[in-house]
Write a protein that holds these residues in place. Sequence first.
Motif, PDB file in Angstrom:
ATOM      1  N   ILE A 135      44.477  45.392  43.110  1.00 57.32           N
ATOM      2  CA  ILE A 135      44.157  44.161  43.845  1.00 57.32           C
ATOM      3  C   ILE A 135      42.714  43.750  43.549  1.00 57.32           C
ATOM      4  O   ILE A 135      42.432  42.585  43.267  1.00 57.32           O
ATOM      5  CB  ILE A 135      44.395  44.339  45.357  1.00 57.32           C
ATOM      6  CG1 ILE A 135      45.889  44.516  45.631  1.00 57.32           C
ATOM      7  CG2 ILE A 135      43.842  43.139  46.142  1.00 57.32           C
ATOM      8  CD1 ILE A 135      46.226  44.968  47.044  1.00 57.32           C
ATOM      9  N   LEU A 136      41.803  44.711  43.586  1.00 59.26           N
ATOM     10  CA  LEU A 136      40.403  44.403  43.300  1.00 59.26           C
ATOM     11  C   LEU A 136      40.224  43.961  41.849  1.00 59.26           C
ATOM     12  O   LEU A 136      39.426  43.073  41.560  1.00 59.26           O
ATOM     13  CB  LEU A 136      39.515  45.604  43.627  1.00 59.26           C
ATOM     14  CG  LEU A 136      39.411  45.927  45.118  1.00 59.26           C
ATOM     15  CD1 LEU A 136      38.614  47.208  45.333  1.00 59.26           C
ATOM     16  CD2 LEU A 136      38.805  44.753  45.898  1.00 59.26           C
ATOM     17  N   LYS A 137      40.984  44.540  40.936  1.00 61.71           N
ATOM     18  CA  LYS A 137      40.934  44.143  39.534  1.00 61.71           C
ATOM     19  C   LYS A 137      41.393  42.689  39.388  1.00 61.71           C
ATOM     20  O   LYS A 137      40.812  41.913  38.623  1.00 61.71           O
ATOM     21  CB  LYS A 137      41.829  45.076  38.709  1.00 61.71           C
ATOM     22  CG  LYS A 137      41.523  45.080  37.232  1.00 61.71           C
ATOM     23  CD  LYS A 137      42.472  45.942  36.431  1.00 61.71           C
ATOM     24  CE  LYS A 137      42.460  47.395  36.861  1.00 61.71           C
ATOM     25  NZ  LYS A 137      43.366  48.229  36.048  1.00 61.71           N
ATOM     26  N   LEU A 138      42.440  42.312  40.137  1.00 63.64           N
ATOM     27  CA  LEU A 138      42.932  40.939  40.122  1.00 63.64           C
ATOM     28  C   LEU A 138      41.827  39.982  40.593  1.00 63.64           C
ATOM     29  O   LEU A 138      41.584  38.952  39.972  1.00 63.64           O
ATOM     30  CB  LEU A 138      44.160  40.826  41.024  1.00 63.64           C
ATOM     31  CG  LEU A 138      44.809  39.463  41.176  1.00 63.64           C
ATOM     32  CD1 LEU A 138      46.322  39.616  41.264  1.00 63.64           C
ATOM     33  CD2 LEU A 138      44.315  38.743  42.397  1.00 63.64           C
ATOM     34  N   ILE A 139      41.122  40.352  41.668  1.00 63.72           N
ATOM     35  CA  ILE A 139      40.051  39.519  42.215  1.00 63.72           C
ATOM     36  C   ILE A 139      38.876  39.440  41.225  1.00 63.72           C
ATOM     37  O   ILE A 139      38.332  38.372  40.976  1.00 63.72           O
ATOM     38  CB  ILE A 139      39.555  40.083  43.573  1.00 63.72           C
ATOM     39  CG1 ILE A 139      40.693  40.126  44.604  1.00 63.72           C
ATOM     40  CG2 ILE A 139      38.363  39.274  44.095  1.00 63.72           C
ATOM     41  CD1 ILE A 139      41.313  38.818  44.956  1.00 63.72           C
ATOM     42  N   GLU A 140      38.513  40.566  40.663  1.00 65.11           N
ATOM     43  CA  GLU A 140      37.385  40.613  39.719  1.00 65.11           C
ATOM     44  C   GLU A 140      37.678  39.816  38.455  1.00 65.11           C
ATOM     45  O   GLU A 140      36.750  39.333  37.797  1.00 65.11           O
ATOM     46  CB  GLU A 140      37.048  42.065  39.353  1.00 65.11           C
ATOM     47  CG  GLU A 140      36.420  42.840  40.485  1.00 65.11           C
ATOM     48  CD  GLU A 140      35.095  42.284  40.962  1.00 65.11           C
ATOM     49  OE1 GLU A 140      34.272  41.877  40.108  1.00 65.11           O
ATOM     50  OE2 GLU A 140      34.863  42.257  42.177  1.00 65.11           O
ATOM     51  N   ALA A 141      38.934  39.657  38.106  1.00 70.91           N
ATOM     52  CA  ALA A 141      39.313  38.931  36.893  1.00 70.91           C
ATOM     53  C   ALA A 141      39.251  37.422  37.052  1.00 70.91           C
ATOM     54  O   ALA A 141      39.371  36.679  36.071  1.00 70.91           O
ATOM     55  CB  ALA A 141      40.717  39.347  36.444  1.00 70.91           C
TER      56      ALA A 141
END
Length: 127
Positions: free
Chosen positions: A117-123
């Motif tokens: 989820i955090l990777k999705l946001i960071e992307a």
Amino acid sequence: MFGFRSTKDIITLFHKAGSPTSTKVVNLLKQASIAAAESSSKREFELDITERDPTADQVSTILGYVGDKGASSVIENAATASDALKKFKENVSYFQKPLVVDWHNGKVVAGENESEILKLIEALPKN
């Protein structure tokens, strides 16, 4: 003279009230949204938390994002994307919540996988 302001990406959480897993994802996304709003280096996004079931069109779009390999993470016991859509149309309760969708970038995270989820946001593209 006239500046175009970019629109915010919409991140939708299909939330299941009363589910500790789903509540954990709600809290994570709210924290990430606040952090993005307070940071000049992160892209703000519009957080849409809904307890409603998705429409068949939304499920079709989501399945397009995840493909056959990810269909079972969206629709319980689905073998392929077409099988998943068929199952959903038969019974919406097969739709698995929580499910996070980045509609603009075509990304989906099922369950409570915090790092994904955090990777999705960071992307998200930066401001």
